[in-house]
Structure formats: structure tokens, C-alpha cells
Design a protein around this motif. Sequence first.
Motif, PDB file in Angstrom:
ATOM      1  N   ILE A 151       0.843  -1.205   0.000  1.00 24.79           N
ATOM      2  CA  ILE A 151       0.000   0.000   0.000  1.00 24.79           C
ATOM      3  C   ILE A 151       0.876   1.252   0.000  1.00 24.79           C
ATOM      4  O   ILE A 151       0.613   2.210  -0.730  1.00 24.79           O
ATOM      5  N   LEU A 152       1.938   1.231   0.807  1.00 24.36           N
ATOM      6  CA  LEU A 152       2.849   2.373   0.862  1.00 24.36           C
ATOM      7  C   LEU A 152       3.568   2.564  -0.472  1.00 24.36           C
ATOM      8  O   LEU A 152       3.740   3.699  -0.936  1.00 24.36           O
ATOM      9  N   LYS A 153       3.965   1.472  -1.100  1.00 28.74           N
ATOM     10  CA  LYS A 153       4.617   1.555  -2.414  1.00 28.74           C
ATOM     11  C   LYS A 153       3.673   2.177  -3.436  1.00 28.74           C
ATOM     12  O   LYS A 153       4.081   3.008  -4.248  1.00 28.74           O
ATOM     13  N   GLN A 154       2.415   1.778  -3.367  1.00 30.81           N
ATOM     14  CA  GLN A 154       1.411   2.356  -4.259  1.00 30.81           C
ATOM     15  C   GLN A 154       1.243   3.851  -3.980  1.00 30.81           C
ATOM     16  O   GLN A 154       1.045   4.652  -4.895  1.00 30.81           O
ATOM     17  N   GLY A 155       1.364   4.209  -2.699  1.00 26.27           N
ATOM     18  CA  GLY A 155       1.256   5.618  -2.321  1.00 26.27           C
ATOM     19  C   GLY A 155       2.350   6.472  -2.942  1.00 26.27           C
ATOM     20  O   GLY A 155       2.109   7.611  -3.347  1.00 26.27           O
ATOM     21  N   LEU A 156       3.558   5.937  -3.010  1.00 22.79           N
ATOM     22  CA  LEU A 156       4.665   6.681  -3.626  1.00 22.79           C
ATOM     23  C   LEU A 156       4.362   7.000  -5.078  1.00 22.79           C
ATOM     24  O   LEU A 156       4.732   8.067  -5.590  1.00 22.79           O
ATOM     25  N   ALA A 170       6.884   6.349   6.968  1.00 21.06           N
ATOM     26  CA  ALA A 170       6.084   5.188   7.375  1.00 21.06           C
ATOM     27  C   ALA A 170       6.807   3.878   7.104  1.00 21.06           C
ATOM     28  O   ALA A 170       6.530   2.858   7.750  1.00 21.06           O
ATOM     29  N   MET A 171       7.744   3.900   6.168  1.00 19.21           N
ATOM     30  CA  MET A 171       8.505   2.684   5.838  1.00 19.21           C
ATOM     31  C   MET A 171       9.616   2.387   6.842  1.00 19.21           C
ATOM     32  O   MET A 171      10.148   1.275   6.872  1.00 19.21           O
ATOM     33  N   ILE A 172       9.965   3.367   7.662  1.00 18.91           N
ATOM     34  CA  ILE A 172      11.072   3.184   8.607  1.00 18.91           C
ATOM     35  C   ILE A 172      10.812   2.017   9.554  1.00 18.91           C
ATOM     36  O   ILE A 172      11.688   1.196   9.822  1.00 18.91           O
ATOM     37  N   LEU A 186      15.105   0.052   1.701  1.00 20.78           N
ATOM     38  CA  LEU A 186      16.378   0.772   1.569  1.00 20.78           C
ATOM     39  C   LEU A 186      16.523   1.340   0.165  1.00 20.78           C
ATOM     40  O   LEU A 186      16.996   2.469  -0.012  1.00 20.78           O
ATOM     41  N   MET A 187      16.092   0.575  -0.818  1.00 24.55           N
ATOM     42  CA  MET A 187      16.175   1.035  -2.211  1.00 24.55           C
ATOM     43  C   MET A 187      15.332   2.294  -2.429  1.00 24.55           C
ATOM     44  O   MET A 187      15.726   3.193  -3.162  1.00 24.55           O
ATOM     45  N   TYR A 188      14.177   2.335  -1.774  1.00 24.88           N
ATOM     46  CA  TYR A 188      13.333   3.534  -1.894  1.00 24.88           C
ATOM     47  C   TYR A 188      14.012   4.734  -1.237  1.00 24.88           C
ATOM     48  O   TYR A 188      13.926   5.860  -1.725  1.00 24.88           O
ATOM     49  N   GLY A 189      14.705   4.476  -0.137  1.00 24.44           N
ATOM     50  CA  GLY A 189      15.467   5.547   0.496  1.00 24.44           C
ATOM     51  C   GLY A 189      16.516   6.110  -0.444  1.00 24.44           C
ATOM     52  O   GLY A 189      16.633   7.333  -0.614  1.00 24.44           O
ATOM     53  N   LEU A 207      15.334   6.977   6.358  1.00 20.23           N
ATOM     54  CA  LEU A 207      14.972   5.613   5.976  1.00 20.23           C
ATOM     55  C   LEU A 207      16.225   4.796   5.669  1.00 20.23           C
ATOM     56  O   LEU A 207      16.353   3.635   6.092  1.00 20.23           O
ATOM     57  N   VAL A 208      17.151   5.405   4.946  1.00 27.17           N
ATOM     58  CA  VAL A 208      18.405   4.711   4.606  1.00 27.17           C
ATOM     59  C   VAL A 208      19.160   4.342   5.875  1.00 27.17           C
ATOM     60  O   VAL A 208      19.643   3.214   6.026  1.00 27.17           O
ATOM     61  N   LYS A 209      19.241   5.278   6.800  1.00 25.60           N
ATOM     62  CA  LYS A 209      19.967   5.032   8.056  1.00 25.60           C
ATOM     63  C   LYS A 209      19.322   3.887   8.832  1.00 25.60           C
ATOM     64  O   LYS A 209      20.021   3.044   9.412  1.00 25.60           O
ATOM     65  N   ALA A 210      17.997   3.852   8.849  1.00 20.60           N
ATOM     66  CA  ALA A 210      17.280   2.824   9.612  1.00 20.60           C
ATOM     67  C   ALA A 210      17.391   1.449   8.944  1.00 20.60           C
ATOM     68  O   ALA A 210      17.417   0.428   9.630  1.00 20.60           O
ATOM     69  N   ALA A 211      17.425   1.458   7.629  1.00 17.52           N
ATOM     70  CA  ALA A 211      17.354   0.199   6.881  1.00 17.52           C
ATOM     71  C   ALA A 211      18.720  -0.445   6.639  1.00 17.52           C
ATOM     72  O   ALA A 211      18.787  -1.621   6.282  1.00 17.52           O
TER      73      ALA A 211
END
Length: 212
Positions: A151-156, A170-172, A186-189, A207-211
Amino acid sequence: MEERGTVVSMLSSQTGDSTQQSNENVALMCKENPTLLKQIAEGLLHSDVKLAGDCAEVFTKVAETHPHLVTLYAEQLLSSIHHKHTRVRWESMHAVAFISPLIASRIIAVLDEIQERMFLDQSTIVKDYSILCLGNVASCGEVEAKMVLPILKQGLIQLGDKFISKVLTAMIGISKVSPSLAVEVLMYGYDYETHPKSSVQKAAKKLVKAAQ
């Protein structure tokens, strides 16, 4: 319901208070005496939309610090995210977002309804809190994360630049509960680290830092 002496009669719209202070006061009373929330829940259904909005706001203010007190009224709040009046919808969705980690299975059961608010609601604020709700639920475990991530990917793709930072944020939580999905988010980050909007860049970097 608006009889003198009831907690509902003390709400901003009922006292002529143009600020949020009266609702803040009622929220404090409800934290100290949670049984008062029953009256607030009844107020959500009131035909006076200003009163209903005040009641939804009280739930938000209570849920922000005492979410466990509000979970008892999850059904009323989930019904109110479809209210005809925008303020009632956004305050109800905000309260739902606050309590969502405590009622994750219930949110998963109505995922279609949250998704509907996220994509179809006319209010930016309702959409924002829908995304927050989904992110909170996704951070509860890998099972939830796998259901929410599509759902989040669709949101992007569908929601536009205004919501990208919210979706990335929200992906974090997903990156923290699912090692397998962490690689994907991570790729989305990385994809959005160079986005023109600074808010998107900031969210992407978090997001990158978290992933990683």
C-alpha cells in the motif's frame, strides 16, 4: 447530552470557546477519569458536527499520551473516519493512528478502509494520518509489514510529491521488523535521497539510516 454538568457541555463548541483550550481541559479530565470517555464516544455520533469534531479531537488528545484508554472506543473512531465532516474524519483518523499499534490486528482487518482514506479522501490531513496509521501498524511485526508495504509503495506512485516524505517515514518501521523487507525499503530511500524537496531528502536519509 449537552445538559449542564456533562463533560460534553464543556467542549469548545458548547462553551463558545474559539480556541482548543476547552477541549484540552476535557481531555485532561478524561485522562484522570477515563469513564468520561463514554460520553465523548456518544458525542461522536451527534448531529452537531462541531460537537462531534470536538469529541474526536478529545480522543486524539487523550490517545496521544494515553492510547490504552482510547482502544476501548476503537470501533466508534473507525466508524467516524468515514464521517461527512472533514474535521471529524481527520481527528478520528489521528486518534486511530495513535492507538493503531495497540490494535494492529483490528487495523489489518479494515485495511481496505484505511487504504480508501489514504487514496480517496479529499482532505490532505486525513491522508497524512492514514499513512501514519499504516506506518505504525507496519512497525508491529513482519506479518503486518508485509501487508502494509504494498500500500505504501502504491502511495509513492499515486499520491504525488506532497506525500512522499510521509510515506518514506512510514517505511522506517518496516525496516526494523523485517530484515528481508529492509533491503527493499532501503532502495526507496536511495531513490529519493536526491529528490528536489528537502523534506523528501530528509525522510529518505532517515529511511536509509534505519534500513542499513
